[in-house]
Design an enzyme around this catalytic site. Structure first.
Site, PDB file in Angstrom:
ATOM      1  N   ARG A 190      -1.773   7.657 -11.162  1.00 30.29           N
ATOM      2  CA  ARG A 190      -2.833   7.743 -12.169  1.00 30.29           C
ATOM      3  C   ARG A 190      -4.168   8.229 -11.590  1.00 30.29           C
ATOM      4  O   ARG A 190      -5.090   8.542 -12.320  1.00 30.29           O
ATOM      5  CB  ARG A 190      -3.008   6.368 -12.845  1.00 30.29           C
ATOM      6  N   ALA A 221       0.830  -1.214   0.000  1.00 31.13           N
ATOM      7  CA  ALA A 221       0.000   0.000   0.000  1.00 31.13           C
ATOM      8  C   ALA A 221       0.860   1.259   0.000  1.00 31.13           C
ATOM      9  O   ALA A 221       0.451   2.308   0.469  1.00 31.13           O
ATOM     10  CB  ALA A 221      -0.910  -0.008   1.227  1.00 31.13           C
ATOM     11  N   GLN A 280       8.387   1.671   2.988  1.00 30.27           N
ATOM     12  CA  GLN A 280       9.133   1.712   1.733  1.00 30.27           C
ATOM     13  C   GLN A 280       9.426   3.185   1.450  1.00 30.27           C
ATOM     14  O   GLN A 280       8.515   3.958   1.127  1.00 30.27           O
ATOM     15  CB  GLN A 280       8.302   1.102   0.593  1.00 30.27           C
ATOM     16  N   GLY A 294      -0.381  -6.919 -16.246  1.00 33.40           N
ATOM     17  CA  GLY A 294       0.740  -7.748 -16.670  1.00 33.40           C
ATOM     18  C   GLY A 294       0.206  -8.984 -17.378  1.00 33.40           C
ATOM     19  O   GLY A 294      -0.775  -9.584 -16.938  1.00 33.40           O
ATOM     20  N   ASP A 314      -5.112  -2.098  -3.826  1.00 33.51           N
ATOM     21  CA  ASP A 314      -6.016  -1.365  -4.724  1.00 33.51           C
ATOM     22  C   ASP A 314      -7.052  -2.265  -5.382  1.00 33.51           C
ATOM     23  O   ASP A 314      -7.542  -1.970  -6.466  1.00 33.51           O
ATOM     24  CB  ASP A 314      -5.209  -0.595  -5.785  1.00 33.51           C
ATOM     25  N   GLY A 356       8.858   0.268  -6.901  1.00 32.03           N
ATOM     26  CA  GLY A 356       8.233  -0.920  -7.491  1.00 32.03           C
ATOM     27  C   GLY A 356       7.779  -1.927  -6.447  1.00 32.03           C
ATOM     28  O   GLY A 356       8.144  -1.849  -5.275  1.00 32.03           O
ATOM     29  N   THR A 357       6.980  -2.877  -6.929  1.00 32.59           N
ATOM     30  CA  THR A 357       6.335  -3.829  -6.009  1.00 32.59           C
ATOM     31  C   THR A 357       7.332  -4.798  -5.343  1.00 32.59           C
ATOM     32  O   THR A 357       7.145  -5.189  -4.191  1.00 32.59           O
ATOM     33  CB  THR A 357       5.226  -4.607  -6.747  1.00 32.59           C
TER      34      THR A 357
HETATM   35  C1  UD1 Z   1       0.314  -4.615 -10.795  1.00 33.32           C
HETATM   36  C2  UD1 Z   1       1.137  -5.751 -11.411  1.00 33.32           C
HETATM   37  C3  UD1 Z   1       0.467  -6.198 -12.695  1.00 33.32           C
HETATM   38  C4  UD1 Z   1      -0.970  -6.612 -12.425  1.00 33.32           C
HETATM   39  C5  UD1 Z   1      -1.750  -5.492 -11.719  1.00 33.32           C
HETATM   40  C6  UD1 Z   1      -3.095  -6.018 -11.238  1.00 33.32           C
HETATM   41  C7  UD1 Z   1       3.497  -5.344 -10.808  1.00 33.32           C
HETATM   42  C8  UD1 Z   1       4.821  -4.911 -11.329  1.00 33.32           C
HETATM   43  N1  UD1 Z   1       2.488  -5.298 -11.689  1.00 33.32           N
HETATM   44  O1  UD1 Z   1       0.350  -3.529 -11.696  1.00 33.32           O
HETATM   45  O2  UD1 Z   1       1.186  -7.286 -13.259  1.00 33.32           O
HETATM   46  O3  UD1 Z   1      -1.597  -6.989 -13.616  1.00 33.32           O
HETATM   47  O4  UD1 Z   1      -1.030  -5.045 -10.551  1.00 33.32           O
HETATM   48  O5  UD1 Z   1      -3.863  -5.010 -10.660  1.00 33.32           O
HETATM   49  O6  UD1 Z   1       3.410  -5.739  -9.692  1.00 33.32           O
HETATM   50  N2  UD1 Z   1       3.063  -0.434  -4.564  1.00 33.32           N
HETATM   51  C9  UD1 Z   1       3.941  -0.253  -3.534  1.00 33.32           C
HETATM   52  N3  UD1 Z   1       5.175   0.249  -3.809  1.00 33.32           N
HETATM   53  C10 UD1 Z   1       5.580   0.557  -5.052  1.00 33.32           C
HETATM   54  C11 UD1 Z   1       4.669   0.348  -6.115  1.00 33.32           C
HETATM   55  C12 UD1 Z   1       3.411  -0.140  -5.840  1.00 33.32           C
HETATM   56  O7  UD1 Z   1       3.617  -0.519  -2.385  1.00 33.32           O
HETATM   57  O8  UD1 Z   1       6.728   0.980  -5.210  1.00 33.32           O
HETATM   58  C13 UD1 Z   1       1.711  -0.971  -4.271  1.00 33.32           C
HETATM   59  C14 UD1 Z   1       0.598  -0.021  -4.667  1.00 33.32           C
HETATM   60  O9  UD1 Z   1       0.251   0.828  -3.572  1.00 33.32           O
HETATM   61  C15 UD1 Z   1      -0.543  -0.965  -5.041  1.00 33.32           C
HETATM   62  C16 UD1 Z   1       0.182  -2.223  -5.494  1.00 33.32           C
HETATM   63  O10 UD1 Z   1       1.515  -2.134  -5.025  1.00 33.32           O
HETATM   64  O11 UD1 Z   1      -1.365  -1.288  -3.932  1.00 33.32           O
HETATM   65  C17 UD1 Z   1       0.181  -2.377  -7.014  1.00 33.32           C
HETATM   66  O12 UD1 Z   1       0.775  -1.247  -7.596  1.00 33.32           O
HETATM   67  P1  UD1 Z   1       0.197  -0.599  -8.922  1.00 33.32           P
HETATM   68  O13 UD1 Z   1       1.039   0.572  -9.261  1.00 33.32           O
HETATM   69  O14 UD1 Z   1      -1.252  -0.421  -8.826  1.00 33.32           O
HETATM   70  O15 UD1 Z   1       0.534  -1.771  -9.965  1.00 33.32           O
HETATM   71  P2  UD1 Z   1      -0.193  -2.047 -11.327  1.00 33.32           P
HETATM   72  O16 UD1 Z   1       0.339  -1.146 -12.377  1.00 33.32           O
HETATM   73  O17 UD1 Z   1      -1.653  -2.066 -11.154  1.00 33.32           O
HETATM   74 MG    MG Z   2      -2.893  -1.473  -9.624  1.00 41.07          MG
END
Ligand code: UD1
Ligand code: MG
Length: 468
Positions: A17, A11, A84, A154, A116, A89-90
Site C-alpha cells: 500500500r 519486517a 520469510q 483487525g 510499521d 502473512g504474519t
Molecule cells: C496487522 C494486523 C491487524 C492490526 C494491524 C495493526 C494481521 C493479520 N493483522 O494488519 O489485525 O489491526 O496490523 O497495525 O496481523 N509482515 C511480514 N510478513 C508478511 C506480512 C506482514 O513480516 O507476510 C509484517 C509487515 O512487514 C509489518 C507487519 O507484519 O511490519 C504487519 O503487516 P501489515 O501488512 O502492515 O498488517 P496490517 O494490515 O497492518
Molecule cells: Mg500495518
C-alpha cells in the site's frame, strides 16, 4: 513463572500500500527507518526488565537491504534475522522466525511486534508484560485500543473467556462497526505459540496466514485496552507515513522546549528524531536539522539554516541562510549569514566565517577569520589569521586536489588567490590582489600582481561620450 522472552519484529512485508519498492520497514520517518523505532523500544524494554531476552527480525522483501542496515548499526549487530521467503502473512512470518532461529522456542515468552508502528515505546511493552505476569493462567495478551476510525485494523470480538480478532476484509457489517481494534503487539507464552501456530489456516479473504488466529474466544487470552491510540498508529500508506512523521517531529520539539530550547516559531522548524539541541539555544523559524546533528548549549541559529549531520559547540552562532553538511563548529564561532560549510570542515573556537564563504574539507584554528566572499578548500588555516574579502584557494588542477596551509597570525589582503599545493607561514603578509604561486616562509611578505601604469591626462581617450 518463566523469566526469558524472545522479541520477534515482523519486517518482511513489502508494504504494497506504500506503492514504493523499498521494504516498508526501511521507509524513513523523521529521519530514521521505521524498523529502528521499534527495535529501540524493544531493546529498552528488554534492558529495563529483569528478563533474559533476545531480539530477532523477520526479513523478506529485499532482505539484503534490511540485513545491511542492521549490520551498519552498531547497537543492533547482535540482532539475528530470519528469512520469510514468501510473504504469506504474519503467522507465516513468525513461523519463519522459529524455523531459522529455533532457539526462540526456548524462551518462556514470545513478544511479537510489527515494524510499521514507530510511535511504540517501552511503556506499552511493560504494560503488556505486567498483565501477563499478574495473570499466570493467561496464554496471551494483545494490545488494543479504541478508535473513531477503525478502517484497516483487525476488530476485537470479545468472547466469554477470551476474544478473537477479525481482519477488516473478513468482517461482516456489524463487526466493521466495532471500534476496539488490534494493535498487532502481543505477548504470548511460547508453549501456546508452539501448540497453535502450525494449525493456523489461510482460509480467509486474503488467503494469508494471520497471526491474529493465536487469539480465540476459547483460549485463555486477554485484550489489554490502551487509552491512547497514538503509540499504535500503524503505517500502511504514504499518507499515514506523513502523519506519523509529523507527530514524531512535533513531539520532539515539545520535548526540546521542556528541556530548555527556545523556538521562536516551533511550527516552522523541521527536525529529525536523532538531532540533539542543548539548553538555552535559540532557533529562529525556517530551520532544518537533519541526521545526527548535535547542537550545544546557548547556540543561536537564525532563520532558514540547513544543518545536516553536523556538530555545533556551545555559544556558537549560525546566522541566517547558512548551509552546513557534516561540519564541526567549535565554541563561540560565528558562521554566516549565508555561509556554506561542506563535509570535513572544522571551524575553530571564536573563528568567523562570514557571508558568501564556502569551506570544504578544511580546518580553521581558533580565532581565524574569513569574513567575506571566499572559497576555502582542502586547507588548514592557523590561529588568528585574517583572510580578506574575495580569497580563493585554487585547490583543483582539473584532475587532482591540492592542499593549502596557512600559518598563525598571518594576514591575507583582499582579492588574493593561492595556487595549491602551497604553504604560507606564520606571521606572514600577502598583499591585496595577489596571485600567489610560491610558498612564503614565516614572517615573509608576498606580492604577486602586475605593476600599475598611470598615464596623466589619458582618461579622456577611454571615456565614452554619448552619440546624440
Ligand atoms: C496487522 C494486523 C491487524 C492490526 C494491524 C495493526 C494481521 C493479520 N493483522 O494488519 O489485525 O489491526 O496490523 O497495525 O496481523 N509482515 C511480514 N510478513 C508478511 C506480512 C506482514 O513480516 O507476510 C509484517 C509487515 O512487514 C509489518 C507487519 O507484519 O511490519 C504487519 O503487516 P501489515 O501488512 O502492515 O498488517 P496490517 O494490515 O497492518
Ligand atoms: Mg500495518
Amino acid at each position: 513463572m518463566g523469566n526469558s522472552i524472545g522479541i520477534v519484529i515482523l519486517a518482511a512485508g513489502k508494504g504494497t500500500r506504500m506503492k514504493t519498492d523499498t521494504p516498508k520497514a526501511l521507509a524513513i520517518c523523521a529521519g530514521k527507518p521505521l524498523l529502528d523505532f521499534v527495535v529501540q523500544a524493544a531493546v529498552k524494554f528488554a534492558k529495563n526488565s529483569s528478563l533474559t531476552s533476545e531480539v530477532g527480525v523477520v526479513v523478506g522483501h529485499k532482505k539484503e537491504l534490511l540485513e545491511s542496515w542492521l549490520q551498519a548499526n552498531k547497537d543492533q549487530t547482535r540482532i539475528k534475522t530470519a528469512w520469510q521467503k514468501e510473504q504469506n502473512g504474519t503467522a507465516d512470518a513468525l513461523k519463519a522466525c522459529f524455523n531459522d532461529l529455533p532457539h526462540f522456542w526456548d524462551y518462556d515468552y514470545t513478544l511479537v511486534a510489527c515494524a510499521d508502528t514507530p510511535l511504540i515505546t517501552e511503556f506499552e511493552f511493560n504494560e503488556l508484560f505486567k498483565v501477563m505476569q499478574e495473570n499466570p493462567t493467561l496464554v496471551g495478551v494483545a494490545a488494543t485500543f479504541e478508535t473513531a476510525n477503525p478502517t484497516g485494523y483487525g476488530r476485537i470480538i470479545q468472547g466469554v473467556k477470551g476474544f478473537k480478532i477479525v481482519e477488516e476484509k473478513d468482517c461482516d457489517e456489524g463487526q466493521k462497526k466495532i471500534k476496539e481494534v488490534n494493535s498487532a503487539f502481543y505477548i504470548l507464552k511460547t508453549s501456546h505459540v508452539k501448540e497453535v501456530l502450525g494449525k493456523i489456516s489461510n482460509k480467509n479473504k486474503s488467503g494469508e496466514f494471520y497471526l491474529t488466529d493465536l487469539f480465540q474466544e476459547e483460549f485463555s487470552v486477554k485484550s489489554v485496552k490502551f487509552v491512547s491510540e497514538t503509540p499504535f498508529l500503524g503505517i500502511n500508506t504514504l499518507e499515514q507515513l506523513a502523519q506519523v512523521d509529523k507527530l514524531i517531529r512535533t513531539k520532539k520539539i515539545q520535548k526540546l522546549m521542556v528541556d530548555g530550547v527556545r523556538f521562536l516559531n516551533p511550527e516552522q522548524v523541521y527536525i529529525e528524531y536523532d538531532v540533539e539541541i542543548g539548553v538555552a539555544s535559540t532557533i529562529y523559524p525556517g530551520c532544518t536539522f537533519l541526521g545526527k546533528t548535535k547542537i550545544g548549549n546557548s547556540v543561536l541559529v537564525e532563520s532558514n539554516c540547513f544543518i545536516k549531520d553536523s556538530i555545533i559547540s556551545s555559544d556558537a552562532e549560525i546566522l541566517a541562510g547558512s548551509y552546513l553538511d557534516e561540519a564541526i563548529v567549535l565554541e563561540s564561532a560565528t558562521i554566516g549569514p549565508m555561509a556554506r560549510l561542506r563535509p570535513g570542515t572544522e571551524i575553530g573556537p571564536d573563528a568567523k566565517i562570514g557571508n558568501f564563504v564556502e569551506v570544504k574539507k578544511s580546518k580553521l584554528a581558533r580565532g581565524a577569520k574569513v569574513s567575506h566572499l571566499s572559497y576555502i578548500g582542502d586547507a588548514e588555516i592557523g590561529e588568528d589569521t585574517n583572510i580578506g574579502c574575495g580569497f580563493i584557494t585554487c585547490n583543483y588542477d582539473g584532475a587532482n586536489k591540492h592542499k593549502t596551509k596557512i600559518g598563525s597570525n598571518t594576514f591575507i589582503g583582499s582579492d588574493c588567490q593561492v595556487i595549491a599545493p602551497i604553504e604560507i607561514g606564520n606571521d606572514a603578509f600577502v598583499a591585496a590582489g595577489s596571485t600567489i604561486t610560491k610558498s612564503i616562509p614565516d614572517g615573509g611578505f608576498g606580492i604577486g600582481r602586475s605593476q600599475q601604469v598611470t598615464k596623466e591626462g589619458a582618461a579622456k581617450k577611454f571615456l565614452k561620450t554619448k552619440k546624440s
